[in-house]
Write a protein that holds these residues in place. Structure first.
Motif, PDB file in Angstrom:
ATOM      1  N   TRP A 104       0.837  -1.200   0.000  1.00 56.33           N
ATOM      2  CA  TRP A 104       0.000   0.000   0.000  1.00 56.33           C
ATOM      3  C   TRP A 104       0.874   1.253   0.000  1.00 56.33           C
ATOM      4  CZ3 TRP A 104      -0.255   3.502   4.166  1.00 56.33           C
ATOM      5  CH2 TRP A 104      -1.212   4.489   4.032  1.00 56.33           C
ATOM      6  N   ALA A 105       1.970   1.210   0.772  1.00 57.76           N
ATOM      7  CA  ALA A 105       2.818   2.401   0.901  1.00 57.76           C
ATOM      8  C   ALA A 105       3.499   2.758  -0.412  1.00 57.76           C
ATOM      9  CB  ALA A 105       3.864   2.188   1.990  1.00 57.76           C
ATOM     10  N   VAL A 106       3.910   1.772  -1.193  1.00 52.86           N
ATOM     11  CA  VAL A 106       4.652   2.096  -2.420  1.00 52.86           C
ATOM     12  C   VAL A 106       3.733   2.264  -3.633  1.00 52.86           C
ATOM     13  CG1 VAL A 106       6.757   0.950  -1.659  1.00 52.86           C
ATOM     14  CG2 VAL A 106       5.108  -0.320  -3.024  1.00 52.86           C
ATOM     15  N   ASN A 107       2.460   1.947  -3.481  1.00 49.41           N
ATOM     16  CA  ASN A 107       1.548   2.044  -4.621  1.00 49.41           C
ATOM     17  C   ASN A 107       1.301   3.512  -4.975  1.00 49.41           C
ATOM     18  OD1 ASN A 107      -0.509   1.939  -6.472  1.00 49.41           O
ATOM     19  ND2 ASN A 107      -1.663   0.375  -5.378  1.00 49.41           N
ATOM     20  N   PRO A 108       1.706   3.957  -6.172  1.00 49.26           N
ATOM     21  CA  PRO A 108       1.555   5.371  -6.524  1.00 49.26           C
ATOM     22  C   PRO A 108       0.102   5.829  -6.604  1.00 49.26           C
ATOM     23  CG  PRO A 108       2.376   4.097  -8.395  1.00 49.26           C
ATOM     24  CD  PRO A 108       2.354   3.174  -7.222  1.00 49.26           C
ATOM     25  N   ARG A 109      -0.832   4.886  -6.726  1.00 49.36           N
ATOM     26  CA  ARG A 109      -2.251   5.270  -6.795  1.00 49.36           C
ATOM     27  C   ARG A 109      -2.808   5.582  -5.408  1.00 49.36           C
ATOM     28  NH1 ARG A 109      -5.504   1.198 -10.499  1.00 49.36           N
ATOM     29  NH2 ARG A 109      -7.042   2.826 -10.233  1.00 49.36           N
ATOM     30  N   ARG A 110      -1.978   5.423  -4.394  1.00 50.99           N
ATOM     31  CA  ARG A 110      -2.458   5.654  -3.032  1.00 50.99           C
ATOM     32  C   ARG A 110      -1.879   6.914  -2.408  1.00 50.99           C
ATOM     33  NH1 ARG A 110      -5.750   3.750  -4.312  1.00 50.99           N
ATOM     34  NH2 ARG A 110      -6.415   1.652  -4.501  1.00 50.99           N
ATOM     35  N   ASP A 111      -1.290   7.784  -3.251  1.00 43.98           N
ATOM     36  CA  ASP A 111      -0.599   8.964  -2.710  1.00 43.98           C
ATOM     37  C   ASP A 111      -1.549  10.101  -2.343  1.00 43.98           C
ATOM     38  OD1 ASP A 111       1.763   7.674  -2.907  1.00 43.98           O
ATOM     39  OD2 ASP A 111       2.487   8.733  -4.674  1.00 43.98           O
ATOM     40  N   HIS A 112      -2.577   9.811  -1.555  1.00 44.88           N
ATOM     41  CA  HIS A 112      -3.463  10.888  -1.105  1.00 44.88           C
ATOM     42  C   HIS A 112      -4.000  10.557   0.284  1.00 44.88           C
ATOM     43  CE1 HIS A 112      -6.663   8.149  -2.370  1.00 44.88           C
ATOM     44  NE2 HIS A 112      -6.092   8.091  -3.560  1.00 44.88           N
TER      45      HIS A 112
ATOM     46  N   ARG B 280      -9.156  13.116  -0.968  1.00 41.42           N
ATOM     47  CA  ARG B 280      -8.545  12.502  -2.149  1.00 41.42           C
ATOM     48  C   ARG B 280      -7.659  13.503  -2.905  1.00 41.42           C
ATOM     49  NH1 ARG B 280      -9.501   7.763  -4.725  1.00 41.42           N
ATOM     50  NH2 ARG B 280     -11.192   7.328  -3.291  1.00 41.42           N
ATOM     51  N   ALA B 281      -7.965  14.787  -2.733  1.00 39.50           N
ATOM     52  CA  ALA B 281      -7.195  15.809  -3.448  1.00 39.50           C
ATOM     53  C   ALA B 281      -5.934  16.216  -2.685  1.00 39.50           C
ATOM     54  CB  ALA B 281      -8.073  17.031  -3.679  1.00 39.50           C
ATOM     55  N   ILE B 282      -5.785  15.701  -1.474  1.00 38.50           N
ATOM     56  CA  ILE B 282      -4.624  16.069  -0.653  1.00 38.50           C
ATOM     57  C   ILE B 282      -3.519  15.037  -0.842  1.00 38.50           C
ATOM     58  CG2 ILE B 282      -3.810  16.447   1.700  1.00 38.50           C
ATOM     59  CD1 ILE B 282      -6.715  17.297   2.364  1.00 38.50           C
ATOM     60  N   VAL B 283      -2.447  15.473  -1.451  1.00 44.24           N
ATOM     61  CA  VAL B 283      -1.355  14.548  -1.785  1.00 44.24           C
ATOM     62  C   VAL B 283      -0.477  14.301  -0.565  1.00 44.24           C
ATOM     63  CG1 VAL B 283       0.701  14.231  -3.217  1.00 44.24           C
ATOM     64  CG2 VAL B 283      -1.343  15.303  -4.190  1.00 44.24           C
ATOM     65  N   LEU B 284      -0.184  13.027  -0.313  1.00 45.65           N
ATOM     66  CA  LEU B 284       0.757  12.652   0.746  1.00 45.65           C
ATOM     67  C   LEU B 284       1.867  11.826   0.121  1.00 45.65           C
ATOM     68  CD1 LEU B 284      -1.410  11.471   3.787  1.00 45.65           C
ATOM     69  CD2 LEU B 284      -0.185  13.606   3.532  1.00 45.65           C
ATOM     70  N   GLU B 285       3.093  12.220   0.388  1.00 46.94           N
ATOM     71  CA  GLU B 285       4.223  11.459  -0.148  1.00 46.94           C
ATOM     72  C   GLU B 285       4.231  10.064   0.483  1.00 46.94           C
ATOM     73  OE1 GLU B 285       7.642  13.800   0.679  1.00 46.94           O
ATOM     74  OE2 GLU B 285       6.867  15.507  -0.455  1.00 46.94           O
ATOM     75  N   PRO B 286       4.748   9.072  -0.271  1.00 46.28           N
ATOM     76  CA  PRO B 286       4.691   7.687   0.213  1.00 46.28           C
ATOM     77  C   PRO B 286       5.269   7.502   1.613  1.00 46.28           C
ATOM     78  CG  PRO B 286       5.540   7.765  -2.012  1.00 46.28           C
ATOM     79  CD  PRO B 286       5.390   9.178  -1.582  1.00 46.28           C
ATOM     80  N   GLU B 287       6.421   8.143   1.857  1.00 44.57           N
ATOM     81  CA  GLU B 287       7.072   7.929   3.156  1.00 44.57           C
ATOM     82  C   GLU B 287       6.259   8.543   4.288  1.00 44.57           C
ATOM     83  OE1 GLU B 287      11.531   8.094   5.067  1.00 44.57           O
ATOM     84  OE2 GLU B 287      11.118   9.174   3.225  1.00 44.57           O
ATOM     85  N   VAL B 288       5.710   9.730   4.032  1.00 47.56           N
ATOM     86  CA  VAL B 288       4.880  10.390   5.046  1.00 47.56           C
ATOM     87  C   VAL B 288       3.641   9.548   5.320  1.00 47.56           C
ATOM     88  CG1 VAL B 288       3.458  12.417   5.515  1.00 47.56           C
ATOM     89  CG2 VAL B 288       5.667  12.695   4.412  1.00 47.56           C
TER      90      VAL B 288
END
Lengths: 93, 277
Positions: free
Chosen positions: B115-123, B155-163
């Motif tokens: 889940w953490a590395v999936n780019p579709r989950r960056d929000h 959904r519009a709020i982007v969160l970096e994978p590590e954060v």
């Protein structure tokens, strides 16, 4: 007591065998077959099958299409799809 | 010596032109602008290519982790369960149970990493969904009523994978603490925007406790609080935690509640609820 007859569709051979063994060993369930893809499973789908347990990612065709084919063949069939993803778009598709 | 006759002649004329330095020529500025624009385009394309390559790598890692490790761990878990059912000695049964539990916890950790590395989950919405799922499984099993308020436009709020990963693990730890130690009957998780910061507060009506000794390294504190503190300080984009405890009248027992909060910058939102119990 009547057992629930389960058909397993999973492309990973190790996991497929394990799931089959688990059903064979669990009272109340009977594994009627374990296949690597939906086409093979559809060929062996009998009227006695109560439940299909299938991976959402199958070789050859997406799980959603495979479900439609199972539904066409047996509208009364219960289908459980397995996925580790929390991908709403894919799940609701 | 006579000077009566002056000799006159036409003045000598020399025609010349001053060549301006190259940086003052008409073509220089347009040329420089063209070169700068070309360099900017090249850098932009290279950056875009790097980002796309990174996204492909992340997707590939997520897929490979699921396909290879996930199926193998699931198989270990199932086989150990089968072996445990047929174990004749209690020692064998205990070992097989441990193998099963270990593989299941690895499957869970693997799921978190995928889940953490999936780019579709960056929000933020993805984080909220995952926390809701975790809270439902954990808290409802212990009859703890819970509620989560999150922004409608998460959904519009982007969160970096590590954060995103650190925040999820911090929240998991906090929810686990509440479920194991708080003796609470109700828990609220609030995600909200305060200025430029994202605040996440978890409040329960349990017996409470202090996080200060744990964070400062005291032996009396739990490792969980230290882990949360370390994760918050390791997270990039100046994410930080502000763990604190404060006394609050519990709704039923009159005990202090423990509040944990995390803070991260640059987000906007309002509340959207999710609940259970």
């Amino acid at each position: 007591m009547t057992s629930t007859r389960v058909l397993v569709v999973e492309d990973d051979p190790g996991l497929r065998d394990s799931v089959r063994l688990l059903f064979e060993d669990t009272p109340g369930f009977d594994c009627v077959g374990a296949y690597a893809n939906a086409a093979e499973a559809l060929e062996h789908l009998s009227r006695g099958t109560d439940l299909v347990l299938m991976d959402i990612n199958l070789p050859g065709e997406p799980g959603s299409k495979a479900v439609a084919r199972f539904r066409d063949a047996r509208p009364d069939l219960s289908i459980v799809m397995l996925t580790p993803y929390d991908d709403e778009d894919r799940i609701f598709e | 010596m006579s000077t009566s006759q002056d000799v006159r002649s036409s003045p000598a004329t020399v025609t010349f032109s001053i060549v301006p330095p190259f940086w003052r020529t008409a073509w220089f500025l347009p040329l420089v602008a063209l070169v700068l624009a070309s360099v900017a385009i090249v850098f932009h394309r290279a950056r875009l290519a790097r980002l796309l390559a990174l996204e492909r790598v992340r997707t590939s890692i997520a897929t490979d982790l699921h396909d290879d490790l996930g199926s193998t761990l699931s198989r270990i878990s199932i086989l150990s369960e089968l072996a445990r059912r047929h174990a004749t000695e209690s020692a064998h049964e205990r070992i097989l149970r441990e193998i099963g539990e270990t593989s299941r916890s690895l499957i869970e950790a693997l799921g978190d990493n995928i889940w953490a590395v999936n780019p579709r989950r960056d929000h933020l919405q993805s984080l909220v969904d995952r926390v809701c799922q975790f809270a439902a499984d954990l808290l409802e099993a212990q009859s703890i009523a819970w509620r989560l308020d999150a922004p409608a436009d998460a959904r519009a709020i982007v969160l970096e994978p590590e954060v995103r990963r650190h925040l999820f693990l911090i929240l998991k730890e906090a929810l686990n603490n509440a479920a194991k130690h708080s003796r609470a009957s109700a828990l609220t998780l609030l995600v909200e925007k305060r200025g430029r910061a994202l605040h996440i507060d978890i409040t329960d009506d349990g017996i409470g406790g202090s996080v200060a000794p744990a964070v400062s390294g005291s032996r009396s504190g739990g490792r969980g609080f230290r882990n949360m503190h370390e994760r918050a300080t390791r997270a990039p984009r100046k994410a930080r935690d502000r763990e604190r405890s404060r006394r609050r009248h519990a709704r039923r027992a009159g005990h202090p509640a423990v509040i944990h909060s995390g803070r991260i910058t640059n987000h906007d939102f309002d509340a959207r609820p999710c609940r259970g119990g």
